[in-house]
Design a protein around this motif. Structure first.
Motif, mmCIF file in Angstrom:
data_model
loop_
_atom_site.group_PDB
_atom_site.id
_atom_site.type_symbol
_atom_site.label_atom_id
_atom_site.label_comp_id
_atom_site.label_asym_id
_atom_site.label_seq_id
_atom_site.Cartn_x
_atom_site.Cartn_y
_atom_site.Cartn_z
ATOM 1 N N ALA A 87 -66.721 31.783 -19.308
ATOM 2 C CA ALA A 87 -66.387 33.096 -19.863
ATOM 3 C C ALA A 87 -66.312 33.051 -21.384
ATOM 4 O O ALA A 87 -66.782 33.966 -22.072
ATOM 5 C CB ALA A 87 -65.065 33.593 -19.272
ATOM 6 N N LEU A 88 -65.727 32.001 -21.922
ATOM 7 C CA LEU A 88 -65.637 31.870 -23.380
ATOM 8 C C LEU A 88 -67.021 31.712 -24.001
ATOM 9 O O LEU A 88 -67.284 32.247 -25.087
ATOM 10 C CB LEU A 88 -64.755 30.669 -23.742
ATOM 11 N N THR A 89 -67.906 31.003 -23.328
ATOM 12 C CA THR A 89 -69.279 30.852 -23.831
ATOM 13 C C THR A 89 -69.991 32.195 -23.851
ATOM 14 O O THR A 89 -70.701 32.529 -24.813
ATOM 15 C CB THR A 89 -70.054 29.841 -22.972
ATOM 16 N N GLU A 223 -63.555 22.907 -29.577
ATOM 17 C CA GLU A 223 -64.686 23.324 -30.400
ATOM 18 C C GLU A 223 -65.195 24.719 -30.022
ATOM 19 O O GLU A 223 -65.596 25.497 -30.884
ATOM 20 C CB GLU A 223 -65.818 22.300 -30.295
ATOM 21 N N LEU A 224 -65.143 25.055 -28.726
ATOM 22 C CA LEU A 224 -65.556 26.395 -28.305
ATOM 23 C C LEU A 224 -64.580 27.438 -28.846
ATOM 24 O O LEU A 224 -64.997 28.499 -29.332
ATOM 25 C CB LEU A 224 -65.624 26.456 -26.778
ATOM 26 N N LEU A 225 -63.284 27.142 -28.796
ATOM 27 C CA LEU A 225 -62.293 28.058 -29.370
ATOM 28 C C LEU A 225 -62.479 28.188 -30.881
ATOM 29 O O LEU A 225 -62.308 29.273 -31.447
ATOM 30 C CB LEU A 225 -60.881 27.566 -29.051
ATOM 31 N N THR A 226 -62.851 27.087 -31.533
ATOM 32 C CA THR A 226 -63.104 27.136 -32.974
ATOM 33 C C THR A 226 -64.319 28.009 -33.273
ATOM 34 O O THR A 226 -64.322 28.779 -34.243
ATOM 35 C CB THR A 226 -63.305 25.720 -33.535
ATOM 36 N N ASP A 227 -65.359 27.910 -32.455
ATOM 37 C CA ASP A 227 -66.519 28.792 -32.612
ATOM 38 C C ASP A 227 -66.099 30.255 -32.538
ATOM 39 O O ASP A 227 -66.529 31.092 -33.342
ATOM 40 C CB ASP A 227 -67.550 28.527 -31.505
ATOM 41 N N ILE A 228 -65.272 30.562 -31.545
ATOM 42 C CA ILE A 228 -64.813 31.941 -31.362
ATOM 43 C C ILE A 228 -63.979 32.387 -32.555
ATOM 44 O O ILE A 228 -64.153 33.497 -33.085
ATOM 45 C CB ILE A 228 -64.026 32.055 -30.047
ATOM 46 N N PRO A 272 -54.742 28.968 -35.292
ATOM 47 C CA PRO A 272 -54.563 28.269 -36.579
ATOM 48 C C PRO A 272 -54.540 26.753 -36.502
ATOM 49 O O PRO A 272 -55.062 26.073 -37.382
ATOM 50 C CB PRO A 272 -53.224 28.825 -37.093
ATOM 51 N N GLU A 273 -53.948 26.198 -35.445
ATOM 52 C CA GLU A 273 -53.821 24.741 -35.398
ATOM 53 C C GLU A 273 -55.170 24.036 -35.289
ATOM 54 O O GLU A 273 -55.300 22.884 -35.711
ATOM 55 C CB GLU A 273 -52.935 24.327 -34.205
ATOM 56 N N LEU A 274 -56.154 24.737 -34.729
ATOM 57 C CA LEU A 274 -57.482 24.128 -34.621
ATOM 58 C C LEU A 274 -58.128 23.936 -35.986
ATOM 59 O O LEU A 274 -59.031 23.095 -36.135
ATOM 60 C CB LEU A 274 -58.377 24.989 -33.723
#
Length: 281
Positions: A87-89, A223-228, A272-274
């Motif tokens: 779903a995130l992708t 990394e996927l969350l960072t992309d988002i 933020p922590e990412l």
């Protein structure tokens, strides 16, 4: 000799030309005839149609992104990271398309924007309920911006549910905790109606992930969350640039501070922590 071709050279399949008994199956499914009647420019300004369509297309992308993030939330709550990552992708692809949607109005001059700006009166993008769902899902909660929708009970109630529920990131952290990572208890038990702010303990959690094996699935999630987060931030800054180019620092509609308000919102970090953990590695 005529070497051109004619329609007779390429006969159309009879099934494609057979009259439909009513609306076409395509229109019944997509409702294009409805979508194509929703643009009602209020001026003769040639750029107003592009502004309307761009805004409406963005609302559709907001709807899809919110749908995917809610799907990911449910999957994380069930400790189904594969479904959540899918779903995130999908949402990452939708965010990329959302960012591209600025193109038709990205170069509006002040004269072009002023040609229709007065027509939308007190309407303002910050009134978008679907965008507010998106921000609440990111953990950027605001009781004041929820209160602004009290005049529409159905919209207010739906948005209130998103406000009161854990954000997408809250569910990510709860999932990581159940997987044995050291997410602080006070973060897991925080008031989820408050805006999410960086926590040193969560930075330490992500440091543990990023310092581990490079093929670990939690690293792929980070990394996927960072992309988002990056795509959301790019959309916000693109919004700032479009407004700065079209109207400079003038006050916004509906009493907002315009550019200054957008700049403050754009500066708010997503997950933020990412970003902070990268300085520790």
């Amino acid at each position: 000799m005529n070497h051109g071709t004619s329609a007779l050279d390429h006969p159309v399949d009879d099934d494609l030309t057979r009259p439909f008994p009513g609306a076409s199956p395509y229109d019944t499914y997509v409702h294009a005839s409805v979508l194509n009647t929703l643009q009602h420019p209020l001026t003769e300004a040639p750029d107003e149609m592009g502004f309307l369509v761009t805004t409406q297309v963005m609302e559709l992308w907001f709807t899809l992104i919110v749908h995917e993030w809610r799907t990911a939330k449910v999957a994380f709550a069930k400790d189904d990271p594969a479904a959540a990552m899918d779903a995130l992708t999908r949402s990452r692809r939708a965010l990329t398309a959302l960012n591209g949607a600025w193109a038709p109005i990205a170069a509006l001059t002040p004269a072009q924007f002023n040609g229709f700006r007065a027509a939308f009166g007190r309407a303002s993008g910050f009134q978008s309920a679907m965008y507010r769902h998106l921000e609440f899902l990111l953990g950027d909660k605001s009781a004041g911006l929820l209160r602004a929708h009290r005049g529409d009970p159905a919209v207010h109630e739906a948005l209130g549910e998103t406000y009161r529920e854990p954000s997408l990131y809250d569910e990510v952290l709860a999932h990581l905790h159940r997987q044995g990572l050291p997410v602080p208890r006070h973060v897991l038990e925080r008031d989820v109606t408050r805006p999410y702010t960086s926590d040193p303990g969560v930075v330490a959690t992500w440091r543990h992930v990023y310092a581990g094996p490079q093929h670990h699935p939690h690293l792929a999630l980070g990394e996927l969350l960072t992309d988002i987060a990056e795509l959301v931030t790019r959309w916000r800054f693109e919004h700032v640039l479009v407004v700065r180019r079209a109207m400079g620092g003038k006050a916004g509609s509906a009493g907002s501070a315009g550019l200054a308000w957008l700049e403050r919102r754009a500066a708010r970090p997503v997950f933020p922590e990412l970003w902070e953990v990268r300085g520790d590695l």
